[in-house]
Design a protein around this motif. Structure first.
Motif, short mmCIF file in Angstrom:
data_model
loop_
_atom_site.label_atom_id
_atom_site.label_comp_id
_atom_site.label_asym_id
_atom_site.label_seq_id
_atom_site.Cartn_x
_atom_site.Cartn_y
_atom_site.Cartn_z
N ASN A 158 -1.78 0.46 9.32
CA ASN A 158 -1.65 -0.24 7.91
C ASN A 158 -3.33 -0.66 7.70
N LYS A 189 -2.03 3.95 5.89
CA LYS A 189 -1.62 3.49 4.70
C LYS A 189 -2.30 2.29 4.28
N VAL A 191 -2.32 -0.77 2.72
CA VAL A 191 -1.27 -1.74 2.21
C VAL A 191 -1.89 -2.88 1.47
#
Length: 375
Positions: A158, A189, A191
């Motif tokens: 993340n 990702k 985030v």
């Protein structure tokens, strides 16, 4: 301290701008009338770049040739257009410009070119074909830093992304290239994402908002156009050990580079968080000397020399393996490869350290700090 610094920077720029359209003795002396047109100035980089433009204009090789005058438009394309029109009407021979947009100024730049004015954009681009552009490869900057972060995370994790000043070619290209890299790795990702305005202070505000809904433990890495120094500082404030700092791909601030030095390194003037921490980093920057080089090239163009329409500057990339402390900050020392300055020399951790170019021996540390040229 940072607010006070910003006030002094803005006061300096405002004072420079106040006399922008007055008739000076320099004009009467036959100097080239050159304007610096600045857009957004709310960060350390812009103030430093302005210092270096001012310094090169004051160098003995150019001082008798250049009458430099300054205007600040802010993040307002229409105001920058109006100011450039006024510069042309007042007899500008060249305009060195940080454009708020790659396209919004095209018509006013074309009009200036048609009247014989040389227009040089630095760092950010202008797409009008008659303009000259001086900058790094911003796509490469976004790609290289994103690839470094992906490698550090083994393709999984993340991340938080903090971008720059919206609408500029710099921000658009860096962000586009980085996201293209991240998109190749489905286990990476994003985030949290926010606009950072290339400011350590704004980065702190935006990171604080993101961390209101998640913890540092939820995050594996950061990609930040500006703010790695701040992110590292916030982690230390939250109780993380230096060895636990998250990998950060970001800007070339001096504070961030000092943090890259091995923990325990003795550095004059260092005090946490502006101190060696062994932070995992790739550090790059649009070099603040780009505006000064643009002015130097503008003088050459006025004087009839052949100047390329596009000057691509080397991308100054520093990693933990290549970080090297400058002991005195001399031009010769920088030429030998040092790339970070002692806090005793540079008190502001947000100041950008990538100031060396063999194309601009007229300017060095004092130019970037206070606008004074090399001897």
């Amino acid at each position: 301290m940072e607010i006070g610094l910003k006030v002094r920077q803005l006061a300096l720029l405002a004072g420079m701008a106040a006399c922008a359209f007055g008739v000076s003795g320099a004009e009467a002396a036959g100097k080239h009338k050159i304007f610096l047109s600045m857009s957004y100035i709310g960060n350390d980089w812009q103030a430093e770049a302005a210092n270096m433009v001012k310094a090169i204009a004051a160098h003995k090789s150019l001082a008798d040739k250049v009458d430099l005058q300054v205007q600040v438009a802010g993040p307002n394309a229409q105001r920058q257009i109006q100011q450039i029109n006024a510069m042309v009407q007042s007899g500008a021979e060249a305009i060195v410009v940080y454009p708020i947009s790659p396209t919004a100024l095209n018509q006013v730049v074309k009009n200036a070119c048609d009247k014989g004015v040389k227009v040089f954009a630095y760092d950010a681009e202008i797409t009008e074909p008659c303009a000259y552009n001086v900058h790094i490869d911003q796509l490469e900057a976004g790609r290289v830093t994103a690839e470094w972060l992906v490698k550090k995370l083994n393709g999984k994790g993340n991340i938080i992304a903090i971008t720059g000043v919206p609408g500029t070619s710099v921000d658009d290209q860096r962000t586009k290239a980085a996201k293209e890299v991240f998109a190749k790795y489905p286990d990476i990702k994003i985030v949290g994402e926010a606009v950072g305005m290339w400011s350590q202070a704004v980065a702190r505000t935006e990171l604080s908002k993101i961390l209101a809904t998640r913890s540092w433990g939820d995050i594996n890495g950061l990609w930040m156009q500006v703010g790695c120094f701040t992110a590292n500082s916030m982690q230390l404030e939250a109780g993380k050990k230096a060895s636990e700092l998250l990998p950060c791909a970001g800007e070339g601030s001096n504070g961030g580079r000092i943090q890259m030095l091995p923990q325990g390194t003795e550095v004059e003037g260092a005090a946490a968080p502006y101190a060696p921490a062994g932070a995992q980093r790739i550090s790059y920057a649009s070099p603040p000397y780009s505006g000064a080089l643009a002015l130097k090239l503008a003088v050459e163009a006025i004087e009839g020399k052949d100047v390329p329409k596009t000057t691509i500057l080397p991308l100054p990339v520093v990693t933990n393996e290549t970080i090297k402390l400058c002991n005195e900050g001399t031009w010769e020392e920088m030429k030998a490869g040092c790339n970070v300055f002692k806090p005793s020399l540079v008190s502001n951790p947000g100041w950008f350290a990538s100031i060396f170019s063999d194309q601009t021996p007229e300017i060095g540390l004092n130019a970037a700090l206070v606008g004074q040229p090399e001897n």
